[in-house]
Write a protein that holds these residues in place. Sequence first.
Motif, mmCIF file in Angstrom:
data_model
loop_
_atom_site.group_PDB
_atom_site.id
_atom_site.type_symbol
_atom_site.label_atom_id
_atom_site.label_comp_id
_atom_site.label_asym_id
_atom_site.label_seq_id
_atom_site.Cartn_x
_atom_site.Cartn_y
_atom_site.Cartn_z
ATOM 1 N N UNK A 30 9.288 -12.962 21.734
ATOM 2 C CA UNK A 30 8.285 -12.756 20.684
ATOM 3 C C UNK A 30 8.953 -12.535 19.334
ATOM 4 N N UNK A 31 9.961 -11.676 19.306
ATOM 5 C CA UNK A 31 10.681 -11.397 18.054
ATOM 6 C C UNK A 31 11.334 -12.667 17.534
ATOM 7 N N UNK A 79 1.759 -18.088 2.364
ATOM 8 C CA UNK A 79 1.896 -16.653 2.082
ATOM 9 C C UNK A 79 1.146 -15.850 3.148
ATOM 10 N N UNK A 80 -0.068 -16.260 3.452
ATOM 11 C CA UNK A 80 -0.862 -15.567 4.480
ATOM 12 C C UNK A 80 -0.175 -15.629 5.847
ATOM 13 N N UNK A 81 0.329 -16.799 6.191
ATOM 14 C CA UNK A 81 0.991 -16.969 7.485
ATOM 15 C C UNK A 81 2.277 -16.145 7.565
ATOM 16 N N UNK A 82 3.054 -16.132 6.477
ATOM 17 C CA UNK A 82 4.269 -15.314 6.440
ATOM 18 C C UNK A 82 3.914 -13.832 6.577
ATOM 19 N N UNK A 83 2.868 -13.411 5.859
ATOM 20 C CA UNK A 83 2.447 -12.013 5.937
ATOM 21 C C UNK A 83 2.009 -11.639 7.343
ATOM 22 N N UNK A 84 1.348 -12.559 8.023
ATOM 23 C CA UNK A 84 0.919 -12.293 9.398
ATOM 24 C C UNK A 84 2.131 -12.152 10.321
ATOM 25 N N UNK A 141 4.795 -4.333 13.502
ATOM 26 C CA UNK A 141 4.201 -3.593 14.617
ATOM 27 C C UNK A 141 5.216 -3.364 15.733
ATOM 28 N N UNK A 142 6.264 -4.193 15.757
ATOM 29 C CA UNK A 142 7.315 -4.067 16.765
ATOM 30 C C UNK A 142 8.532 -3.316 16.211
ATOM 31 N N UNK A 143 8.390 -2.783 14.977
ATOM 32 C CA UNK A 143 9.484 -2.062 14.360
ATOM 33 C C UNK A 143 10.567 -2.965 13.786
ATOM 34 N N UNK A 144 10.221 -4.195 13.500
ATOM 35 C CA UNK A 144 11.173 -5.179 12.967
ATOM 36 C C UNK A 144 10.723 -5.629 11.580
ATOM 37 N N UNK A 145 11.623 -6.271 10.858
ATOM 38 C CA UNK A 145 11.280 -6.863 9.565
ATOM 39 C C UNK A 145 11.453 -8.375 9.666
ATOM 40 N N UNK A 146 10.743 -9.091 8.799
ATOM 41 C CA UNK A 146 10.805 -10.551 8.798
ATOM 42 C C UNK A 146 12.186 -11.056 8.437
ATOM 43 N N UNK A 147 12.575 -12.109 9.113
ATOM 44 C CA UNK A 147 13.895 -12.714 8.887
ATOM 45 C C UNK A 147 13.863 -13.559 7.624
ATOM 46 N N UNK A 148 14.837 -13.320 6.764
ATOM 47 C CA UNK A 148 14.971 -14.136 5.557
ATOM 48 C C UNK A 148 15.808 -15.361 5.902
ATOM 49 N N UNK A 149 15.516 -16.490 5.257
ATOM 50 C CA UNK A 149 16.314 -17.692 5.528
ATOM 51 C C UNK A 149 17.766 -17.478 5.130
ATOM 52 N N UNK A 150 18.636 -18.147 5.825
ATOM 53 C CA UNK A 150 20.065 -18.128 5.499
ATOM 54 C C UNK A 150 20.231 -18.574 4.048
ATOM 55 N N UNK A 151 21.040 -17.852 3.298
ATOM 56 C CA UNK A 151 21.267 -18.186 1.891
ATOM 57 C C UNK A 151 21.785 -19.607 1.733
ATOM 58 N N UNK A 166 8.901 -18.059 12.534
ATOM 59 C CA UNK A 166 7.684 -18.236 11.734
ATOM 60 C C UNK A 166 7.874 -17.667 10.338
ATOM 61 N N UNK A 167 8.393 -16.456 10.251
ATOM 62 C CA UNK A 167 8.597 -15.798 8.968
ATOM 63 C C UNK A 167 9.599 -16.556 8.104
ATOM 64 N N UNK A 168 10.728 -16.887 8.683
ATOM 65 C CA UNK A 168 11.774 -17.598 7.954
ATOM 66 C C UNK A 168 11.297 -18.980 7.513
#
Length: 143
Positions: free
Chosen positions: A5-6, A47-52, A59-69, A12-14
Motif C-alpha cells: 500500500x505504501x 492536485x486533488x489526486x496528489x492530496x488524496x 493516515x499510515x504515518x508516512x509522507x508523500x514521496x517526492x520525485x527524484x531530483x 501515486x504521489x510522486x
Amino acid sequence: MDNHTVNLLNECSSGCRIALNSLKQLQRHAAAPELRNLIESAVNKHICLRNEADSLLGQMGRTGKKPCTGTALFTWTMSEMKMMMKRNDNQVAALIMDGCNMGIKTLSKAIRQCPHASMESISLADCIIKTDENLLEEMKQYC
C-alpha cells in the motif's frame, strides 16, 4: 499489505508531482486558450489526486514521496529543449501525451507489483490512470 500500500501510494504521489511540474511548465507555452484551460483543469485534478495519496499516506504515518531530483531535472530539461525546437500547441499536446503514457505505464506496473495493496490505494491509482487516459484523449485534437 502495508508495504504494498505504501509503495503504491508513493508512486501515486510522486507521479502526480511529476505530472504537476510538467503540466505547469507546458501551460506557459500553450497559445490556444482552450488548451490552457484543459491544462489548468488537469493541474487541478492532479492536485486533488496528489492530496488524496498524501492524505492516505498520512493516515499510515508516512509522507508523500517526492520525485527524484534527477528525474525532475531531466524531465524539465527535455521538455524545454523540445519546446525550443518546435514551439507550438502541437508540441505542447505531444509532450503532455508522452507524459500521460509514461504515467499510465508507471502506475499500471506499480499496481501489478503491489498485488496486496489496499483496495483504496488501487482505486486511487486506477483513478489517476483514468485521468491520464482522458487527458491523453483531449490532447489528440491539438496534434
